[in-house]
Motif scaffolding. Structure first.
Motif, short mmCIF file in Angstrom:
data_model
loop_
_atom_site.label_atom_id
_atom_site.label_comp_id
_atom_site.label_asym_id
_atom_site.label_seq_id
_atom_site.Cartn_x
_atom_site.Cartn_y
_atom_site.Cartn_z
N PHE A 21 0.84 -1.18 0.05
CA PHE A 21 0.07 -0.21 -0.13
C PHE A 21 1.03 1.34 0.02
CE2 PHE A 21 -2.52 3.48 2.10
CZ PHE A 21 -3.80 3.36 1.21
N LYS A 22 2.00 1.43 0.86
CA LYS A 22 2.73 2.41 0.76
C LYS A 22 3.36 2.72 -0.74
CE LYS A 22 6.63 4.65 3.27
NZ LYS A 22 7.26 5.20 2.07
N ALA A 23 3.79 1.51 -1.33
CA ALA A 23 4.32 1.69 -2.37
C ALA A 23 3.45 2.43 -3.61
CB ALA A 23 4.98 0.62 -3.05
N ILE A 24 2.26 1.98 -3.44
CA ILE A 24 1.13 2.51 -4.27
C ILE A 24 0.69 4.06 -3.77
CG2 ILE A 24 -1.48 2.68 -4.80
CD1 ILE A 24 -1.33 -0.54 -4.22
N ASN A 25 0.60 4.39 -2.72
CA ASN A 25 0.53 5.83 -2.24
C ASN A 25 1.70 6.82 -2.85
OD1 ASN A 25 -1.78 6.58 -0.96
ND2 ASN A 25 -0.99 6.02 1.02
N ASP A 26 3.02 6.04 -2.85
CA ASP A 26 4.22 6.74 -3.17
C ASP A 26 4.00 7.00 -4.89
OD1 ASP A 26 5.03 6.89 -0.77
OD2 ASP A 26 6.40 5.59 -0.80
N GLU A 27 3.62 6.10 -5.48
CA GLU A 27 3.68 6.18 -7.01
C GLU A 27 2.23 6.77 -7.63
OE1 GLU A 27 3.59 2.89 -10.90
OE2 GLU A 27 3.79 2.18 -8.67
N PHE A 28 1.38 6.87 -7.09
CA PHE A 28 0.20 7.29 -7.71
C PHE A 28 -0.42 8.41 -6.95
CE2 PHE A 28 0.43 2.83 -9.07
CZ PHE A 28 0.08 3.12 -10.55
N GLY A 29 -0.16 8.54 -5.58
CA GLY A 29 -0.46 9.72 -4.77
C GLY A 29 -1.54 9.17 -3.69
N HIS A 30 -1.77 9.88 -2.85
CA HIS A 30 -2.83 9.51 -1.75
C HIS A 30 -4.21 9.68 -2.04
CE1 HIS A 30 0.15 9.66 1.70
NE2 HIS A 30 0.29 10.71 0.98
N GLU A 31 -4.59 10.22 -3.35
CA GLU A 31 -5.96 10.47 -3.74
C GLU A 31 -6.41 9.02 -4.17
OE1 GLU A 31 -8.96 12.67 -6.80
OE2 GLU A 31 -6.88 13.50 -6.41
N VAL A 32 -5.57 8.55 -4.78
CA VAL A 32 -5.55 7.05 -5.39
C VAL A 32 -5.45 6.04 -4.22
CG1 VAL A 32 -4.58 5.45 -7.12
CG2 VAL A 32 -4.79 7.47 -7.60
N GLY A 33 -4.71 6.50 -3.42
CA GLY A 33 -4.66 5.37 -2.12
C GLY A 33 -6.07 5.33 -1.46
N ASP A 34 -6.56 6.71 -1.42
CA ASP A 34 -7.69 6.58 -0.81
C ASP A 34 -8.88 5.96 -1.45
OD1 ASP A 34 -6.88 8.19 1.37
OD2 ASP A 34 -7.31 10.24 0.62
N ARG A 35 -8.88 6.33 -2.67
CA ARG A 35 -10.02 5.09 -3.64
C ARG A 35 -9.65 3.71 -3.29
NH1 ARG A 35 -8.92 8.50 -9.31
NH2 ARG A 35 -9.42 10.58 -8.58
N LEU A 36 -8.54 3.51 -3.36
CA LEU A 36 -8.06 2.12 -3.10
C LEU A 36 -8.70 1.39 -1.97
CD1 LEU A 36 -6.97 -0.62 -3.92
CD2 LEU A 36 -4.74 0.22 -3.10
N LEU A 37 -8.50 2.37 -0.62
CA LEU A 37 -9.32 2.07 0.52
C LEU A 37 -10.67 1.78 0.39
CD1 LEU A 37 -6.98 3.83 2.68
CD2 LEU A 37 -6.56 1.52 2.41
N VAL A 38 -11.35 2.68 -0.26
CA VAL A 38 -12.93 2.68 -0.22
C VAL A 38 -13.52 1.44 -1.22
CG1 VAL A 38 -14.80 3.68 -1.12
CG2 VAL A 38 -13.12 5.25 0.01
N ALA A 39 -12.56 0.93 -2.21
CA ALA A 39 -12.91 -0.15 -2.83
C ALA A 39 -12.42 -1.17 -2.29
CB ALA A 39 -12.12 0.08 -4.32
#
Length: 306
Positions: free
Chosen positions: A186-204
């Motif tokens: 998850f941290k790598a995804i946040n670093d690569e795509f940004g926190h907005e994408v990370g938040d969407r991933l958590l909701v999904a």
């Protein structure tokens, strides 16, 4: 100033007041009302002195329900024998519910006979709207205190309280299980795509996990990408089978708008009985099992030793 001038001034004063002022005799006949009452009942220019509400029902059928309510509540005040507060709500011309606070005060003669009923009503619509808004705000505040703002599921405080509550009332022999799970990389995804994408991933993620759980299972967010699931009345075999299905479902790719992500989840399980483990011990054991799952290569399930 003559008495006549004084009467005119008093009438003008009472007509300027934006509260209903009504006086009726002991038989319910109207003696005095101020102008706002006549406007409300569309009675401007009508000679009301000596009329009763029962007669007004026939004369002004558009307000029949209001006059009938007057008769009912007048009688209530006479029976009470003291000032009686009544709340009256109706749809106003502005299309919203108007609320009036009514005080009806009975007056008796020396022999206890009904002499005079004075009625004062004031519009408390704005106050009621403010009270409702405050109550809604308090409900939202309480909701925010117990729900995770991003995903809408119980936050750490709420999920722990729910588990503690269940363990407190469950039979000591009742089996239960707790999953501790997170998103791999998850941290790598946040670093690569940004926190907005990370938040969407958590909701999904929450949506997908919820779809795999049973109606009585509890899901909560501990923090970051860490979640716990509590399963009531569940054997170790059943818990393990559900966790395996969940882990498999979480390996499916994620499509978030125009971004496609590949990640997995690891799940640690603690199992026991309501009488043998408290919530903190369940979490400690499940967290330890999650750590073992990650060390073993991620995207897998580990059941903590009993």
């Amino acid at each position: 100033m003559s008495p006549a001038d004084s009467d005119v001034d008093l009438r003008a004063l009472l007509d300027s007041i934006q509260e209903f002022i009504i006086a009726k005799d002991g038989r319910g006949r109207w003696l005095f009302v101020n102008r706002i009452v006549l406007e409300a009942y569309a009675m401007l220019g009508f000679d009301y002195v000596g009329i009763t509400d029962a007669e007004l029902i026939e004369l002004f059928p558009d307000h029949a329900q209001a006059f009938a309510y007057n008769i009912e509540t007048d009688e209530r005040a006479w029976r009470n024998g003291v000032a009686t507060q009544i709340e009256k709500s109706f749809m106003g011309p502005d299309g919203r519910i108007n609320t009036w606070e009514v005080i009806k005060t009975p007056h008796f003669d020396a022999q206890g006979g009904r002499q005079l009923l004075t009625i004062v009503s004031r519009n408390v619509t704005e106050r009621k709207l403010a009270e409702t808004a405050l109550q809604d705000s308090e409900r939202r505040f309480k909701s925010l205190a117990y729900l995770d703002a991003l995903t809408g599921i119980p936050n750490r405080r709420s999920i722990l309280d729910q588990i503690v509550g269940h363990l407190a009332v469950a039979s000591p022999q009742a089996e239960c299980a707790l999953f501790y799970l997170d998103l791999d990389r998850f941290k790598a995804i946040n670093d690569e795509f940004g926190h907005e994408v990370g938040d969407r991933l958590l909701v999904a993620f929450v949506t997908r996990v919820s779809a795999c759980l049973r109606p009585d299972d509890l899901l909560g967010r501990i923090g970051g990408d860490e979640f716990i699931v509590f399963l009531r009345d569940t054997s170790a075999t059943t818990a393990l089978a559900l966790a395996e299905r969940l882990c498999l479902a979480l390996q499916e790719p994620w499509t978030l708008q125009d971004i496609r992500l590949a990640t997995t989840s690891s799940i640690g399980i603690a199992h026991g009985t309501a009488g043998s483990l408290n919530v903190h011990e369940l979490i400690r054991r499940a967290d330890g099992a999650l750590y073992q799952a990650k060390r073993a290569g991620r995207a897998r399930v580990v059941l903590a030793d009993g």
